[in-house]
Design a protein around this motif. Structure first.
Motif, mmCIF file in Angstrom:
data_model
loop_
_atom_site.group_PDB
_atom_site.id
_atom_site.type_symbol
_atom_site.label_atom_id
_atom_site.label_comp_id
_atom_site.label_asym_id
_atom_site.label_seq_id
_atom_site.Cartn_x
_atom_site.Cartn_y
_atom_site.Cartn_z
ATOM 1 N N TYR A 72 0.833 -1.201 0.000
ATOM 2 C CA TYR A 72 0.000 0.000 0.000
ATOM 3 C C TYR A 72 0.869 1.253 0.000
ATOM 4 O O TYR A 72 0.617 2.212 -0.744
ATOM 5 C CB TYR A 72 -0.919 0.008 1.222
ATOM 6 C CG TYR A 72 -1.810 1.219 1.298
ATOM 7 C CD1 TYR A 72 -3.036 1.254 0.638
ATOM 8 C CD2 TYR A 72 -1.433 2.347 2.032
ATOM 9 C CE1 TYR A 72 -3.860 2.377 0.698
ATOM 10 C CE2 TYR A 72 -2.241 3.468 2.090
ATOM 11 C CZ TYR A 72 -3.451 3.481 1.422
ATOM 12 O OH TYR A 72 -4.249 4.608 1.481
ATOM 13 N N ALA A 73 1.896 1.255 0.827
ATOM 14 C CA ALA A 73 2.782 2.414 0.912
ATOM 15 C C ALA A 73 3.507 2.669 -0.404
ATOM 16 O O ALA A 73 3.699 3.819 -0.820
ATOM 17 C CB ALA A 73 3.794 2.211 2.031
ATOM 18 N N ALA A 74 3.908 1.601 -1.074
ATOM 19 C CA ALA A 74 4.698 1.730 -2.293
ATOM 20 C C ALA A 74 3.864 2.105 -3.517
ATOM 21 O O ALA A 74 4.384 2.687 -4.476
ATOM 22 C CB ALA A 74 5.432 0.413 -2.569
ATOM 23 N N TYR A 75 2.574 1.793 -3.494
ATOM 24 C CA TYR A 75 1.713 1.988 -4.661
ATOM 25 C C TYR A 75 1.471 3.478 -4.908
ATOM 26 O O TYR A 75 0.943 4.192 -4.057
ATOM 27 C CB TYR A 75 0.384 1.264 -4.422
ATOM 28 C CG TYR A 75 -0.526 1.193 -5.624
ATOM 29 C CD1 TYR A 75 -0.065 0.749 -6.859
ATOM 30 C CD2 TYR A 75 -1.872 1.557 -5.512
ATOM 31 C CE1 TYR A 75 -0.909 0.671 -7.956
ATOM 32 C CE2 TYR A 75 -2.730 1.477 -6.603
ATOM 33 C CZ TYR A 75 -2.247 1.029 -7.826
ATOM 34 O OH TYR A 75 -3.098 0.946 -8.909
ATOM 35 N N GLY A 76 1.871 3.963 -6.059
ATOM 36 C CA GLY A 76 1.802 5.377 -6.377
ATOM 37 C C GLY A 76 0.466 6.037 -6.108
ATOM 38 O O GLY A 76 0.409 7.113 -5.501
ATOM 39 N N PRO A 77 -0.655 5.460 -6.564
ATOM 40 C CA PRO A 77 -1.955 6.096 -6.324
ATOM 41 C C PRO A 77 -2.321 6.240 -4.854
ATOM 42 O O PRO A 77 -3.204 7.034 -4.513
ATOM 43 C CB PRO A 77 -2.933 5.148 -7.045
ATOM 44 C CG PRO A 77 -2.122 4.547 -8.141
ATOM 45 C CD PRO A 77 -0.763 4.347 -7.533
ATOM 46 N N SER A 78 -1.656 5.495 -3.963
ATOM 47 C CA SER A 78 -1.912 5.663 -2.535
ATOM 48 C C SER A 78 -1.406 7.006 -2.027
ATOM 49 O O SER A 78 -1.851 7.487 -0.976
ATOM 50 C CB SER A 78 -1.249 4.536 -1.734
ATOM 51 O OG SER A 78 -1.760 3.282 -2.081
ATOM 52 N N ALA A 79 -0.451 7.596 -2.756
ATOM 53 C CA ALA A 79 0.092 8.928 -2.426
ATOM 54 C C ALA A 79 0.586 9.001 -0.988
ATOM 55 O O ALA A 79 0.278 9.946 -0.262
ATOM 56 C CB ALA A 79 -0.949 10.002 -2.699
ATOM 57 N N ASP A 136 2.552 9.845 -14.340
ATOM 58 C CA ASP A 136 2.471 11.298 -14.399
ATOM 59 C C ASP A 136 2.191 11.833 -13.003
ATOM 60 O O ASP A 136 1.864 11.077 -12.086
ATOM 61 C CB ASP A 136 1.377 11.745 -15.365
ATOM 62 C CG ASP A 136 0.029 11.124 -15.032
ATOM 63 O OD1 ASP A 136 -0.625 11.605 -14.095
ATOM 64 O OD2 ASP A 136 -0.350 10.147 -15.712
ATOM 65 N N GLU A 137 2.311 13.138 -12.841
ATOM 66 C CA GLU A 137 2.214 13.747 -11.519
ATOM 67 C C GLU A 137 0.860 13.519 -10.850
ATOM 68 O O GLU A 137 0.770 13.335 -9.647
ATOM 69 C CB GLU A 137 2.495 15.256 -11.612
ATOM 70 C CG GLU A 137 3.957 15.585 -11.886
ATOM 71 C CD GLU A 137 4.226 17.072 -11.851
ATOM 72 O OE1 GLU A 137 3.288 17.837 -11.521
ATOM 73 O OE2 GLU A 137 5.359 17.485 -12.148
ATOM 74 N N LYS A 138 -0.209 13.515 -11.626
ATOM 75 C CA LYS A 138 -1.545 13.340 -11.059
ATOM 76 C C LYS A 138 -1.986 11.878 -11.027
ATOM 77 O O LYS A 138 -3.103 11.581 -10.642
ATOM 78 C CB LYS A 138 -2.552 14.183 -11.840
ATOM 79 C CG LYS A 138 -2.306 15.677 -11.727
ATOM 80 C CD LYS A 138 -3.392 16.479 -12.431
ATOM 81 C CE LYS A 138 -3.152 17.978 -12.260
ATOM 82 N NZ LYS A 138 -4.196 18.789 -12.946
ATOM 83 N N CYS A 139 -1.108 10.991 -11.428
ATOM 84 C CA CYS A 139 -1.374 9.564 -11.401
ATOM 85 C C CYS A 139 -2.595 9.205 -12.259
ATOM 86 O O CYS A 139 -3.399 8.340 -11.896
ATOM 87 C CB CYS A 139 -1.579 9.069 -9.967
ATOM 88 S SG CYS A 139 -0.815 7.456 -9.675
ATOM 89 N N GLY A 140 -2.718 9.904 -13.384
ATOM 90 C CA GLY A 140 -3.828 9.611 -14.279
ATOM 91 C C GLY A 140 -3.668 8.283 -14.994
ATOM 92 O O GLY A 140 -4.644 7.671 -15.435
ATOM 93 N N THR A 141 -2.422 7.843 -15.122
ATOM 94 C CA THR A 141 -2.149 6.557 -15.765
ATOM 95 C C THR A 141 -1.834 5.527 -14.695
ATOM 96 O O THR A 141 -0.934 5.723 -13.878
ATOM 97 C CB THR A 141 -0.957 6.668 -16.731
ATOM 98 O OG1 THR A 141 -1.238 7.684 -17.695
ATOM 99 C CG2 THR A 141 -0.727 5.340 -17.439
ATOM 100 N N LYS A 142 -2.575 4.446 -14.710
ATOM 101 C CA LYS A 142 -2.413 3.408 -13.694
ATOM 102 C C LYS A 142 -1.033 2.779 -13.788
ATOM 103 O O LYS A 142 -0.543 2.487 -14.878
ATOM 104 C CB LYS A 142 -3.493 2.336 -13.870
ATOM 105 C CG LYS A 142 -3.581 1.347 -12.726
ATOM 106 C CD LYS A 142 -4.751 0.393 -12.933
ATOM 107 C CE LYS A 142 -4.862 -0.584 -11.771
ATOM 108 N NZ LYS A 142 -6.013 -1.515 -11.947
#
Length: 549
Positions: free
Chosen positions: A131-138, A158-164
């Protein structure tokens, strides 16, 4: 434990100095170590100094001391750091086996419970780290998982994590059974077991994943104290966990972190018996060691793994400080010895590098001439850079702590040496201050502080200055610096690893991403109701030793 990462909130200074004297003063910090009496009774409630956490209380998203101090009390990790020496020893881990600094097998102790009654198992670590490592978790401490194989594929494109991301699991983690899991790192990491006592590596109960937001408001750990309540801007209450099976508990039944917006108010409450322990002494009480008179036999001063600094904004946020020569000139314009003497009453030692002297691998004078006060050289260096093109300089600080005296004195020193206006600029509180920094909205210089997460020279370098590291708020990037960190991590010999880290640290003087100002000691004061008051090596209150008389 207090670092990436936990920038620190308080620093004391003496209000009696408005302008800096031109002469040099003494340097040294006060290394006198004391403790608050002997064994006390079991039970009861103690109150300790607290402050407003920047974020909700999720271990992998808490990167400052206000929330970190609470999490340290309610979480348990694989490794625990000795309160006096910071030496790591196993906690939830029965053993951590490694053969080549790249493949690790972790075996857990059986019967360790979370506060919700569920047992801590291998999947609770693996799920939490994924969970900590997953980018979308921020998660702000997700960077800690970077050494584990598969981290890169879990990051946003990308910065906003628009791409999974390509993956949502670290390939380097594998659950073998309920009490065993393995870790494989992308490259060799010699000190990985030492890192595993930091809060980002805390296990999370299954209930976390159903509602992380709600969890952050009422966290569940496996430590000696459990979370009871959080009254915003007022207090956070904890109580003893009856089913705690570890060996690092304490005598108290309950602890309340009382949140203060002013260091003097907290200190006065200790004198009045309305607060039991403060681990920061306000400026006015440092002058002539007044706090020792106010609290005879109820104070201590101790060197800890903390360094204070001034950080520069990212170039995109404020290009005025982009030239390293400008940064070097500002550093040489700061009269550290006089500030240490007149503002801090010699409770700080002028810094000569970016690593605290308390950790193995420390090397003096890594900053060289750039951390030595010299008005002529400072002005010449600024002229070499073509002057300062940003009009006036600013040095921001959080106004809910005692930073005004030293920031004003520092600005006076800079102005006196460089002939450029410098203004100490308050931000309402620590949470707002840190939010502006981490969102890259803070223009001008700003105060910064680092409390080690674990006792290693690496911890003072990689989280703060490695390219894209989570606490690299100035966005410093140096490929050679990063390369040396990788080479150091691959070394099997501690001395060889330290030598590489020292080479990396020396490179910081060229780019000057931050200005080391002073190494810290911590000053405590306590009421006459408590005993066993001790500081950890991290400068925090040792809650395990604290008790009522």
């Amino acid at each position: 434990m207090r670092g990436p990462f936990r920038p620190i909130v308080w620093v004391g200074g003496a209000t009696s100095v408005a302008l800096l004297a031109a002469a040099c003063g003494g340097d040294g910090g006060n290394d006198n170590t004391a403790t608050g009496g002997g064994a006390g009774r079991s039970g009861g409630t103690a109150t300790v100094l607290g402050c407003n956490p920047q974020n909700s209380l999720i271990p992998s998203n808490t990167t400052e001391t206000c929330g970190g101090n609470v999490l340290d009390a309610i979480t348990a990790k694989l490794v625990h750091y000795d309160s006096k020496t910071a030496k790591p020893e196993n906690d939830i881990a029965e053993k951590i086996d490694m053969t080549d600094n790249q493949n690790f097998t972790v075996t857990l102790k059986k019967g360790y419970k979370f506060h919700d009654g569920t047992e801590v198992k291998a999947k609770n670590f693996v799920d939490a780290w994924n969970y900590a490592a997953y980018g979308p978790s921020a998660q702000s401490s997700g960077y800690f998982m970077e050494p584990i194989e598969g981290f890169a594929d879990m990051q946003c494109a990308d910065e906003k994590c628009g791409t999974k991301p390509k993956a949502d699991k670290l390939t380097g983690l594998a659950v073998k059974d309920d009490y065993t899991f393995t870790i494989k790192t992308t490259e060799k990491v010699s000190n990985l077991p030492v890192r595993l006592g930091y809060s980002a590596f805390s296990p999370l109960p299954d209930s976390f994943f159903s509602d992380p937001k709600a969890f952050g408001e009422k966290p569940i750990g496996a430590g000696p104290f459990k979370f009871d309540s959080w009254t915003k801007n007022s207090e956070i209450k904890l109580s003893k966990f009856a089913d705690y099976s570890g060996k690092f508990g304490g005598k108290l039944d309950a602890i309340t972190f009382k949140i203060y917006q002013d260091a003097s108010a907290a200190y006065n409450d200790v004198i009045a018996g309305q607060l039991d322990v403060v681990n920061q002494i306000p400026s006015s009480a440092l002058v002539d060691d007044k706090y020792k008179q106010d609290l005879p036999d109820r104070n201590l001063s101790q060197a800890v793994g903390v360094i204070q600094s001034i950080t520069f904004p990212p170039t995109k946020t404020d290009p005025s400080y982009a030239d390293p020569k400008v940064r070097q000139a500002i550093s040489m314009a700061i009269d550290r010895p006089t500030i240490a003497k007149q503002i801090f009453n010699n409770t700080r030692e002028p810094a000569t590098g970016w690593v605290s002297p308390v950790v193995d691998g420390y090397k003096a004078n890594q900053c060289g001439e750039f951390c030595t006060y010299d008005k002529a050289k400072a002005k010449a260096k600024l002229d070499e850079a073509g002057g300062f093109k940003g009009g006036k300089m600013t040095l921001s600080y959080n106004a809910d702590a005692d930073h005004k005296p030293w920031t004003e004195a520092t600005c006076n020193s800079i102005k006196g040496a460089l002939g450029v206006e410098c203004v100490a600029t308050p931000v309402v509180d620590f949470a707002t201050f840190r939010s502006k920094i981490t969102s890259f909205q803070m223009k001008g210089m700003y105060r910064s502080g680092w409390q080690m997460d674990y006792p290693s020279i690496e911890n003072f370098l990689a989280p703060l200055y490695r390219t894209k590291a989570s606490s690299n708020t100035g966005l410093y990037s140096n490929a050679e610096f990063d390369k040396l960190l990788d080479e150091a991590a691959a070394e099997t010999d501690a001395a060889a690893a330290n030598a590489k880290y020292q080479q990396a640290e020396a490179l910081l003087a060229d780019g000057m991403p931050s200005i080391p100002t002073w190494y810290s000691t911590v000053q405590f004061g306590w009421s006459d109701k408590v005993t066993g008051v001790q500081s950890t090596a991290f400068g925090t209150i040792d809650l395990a030793s604290l008790s009522l008389k």
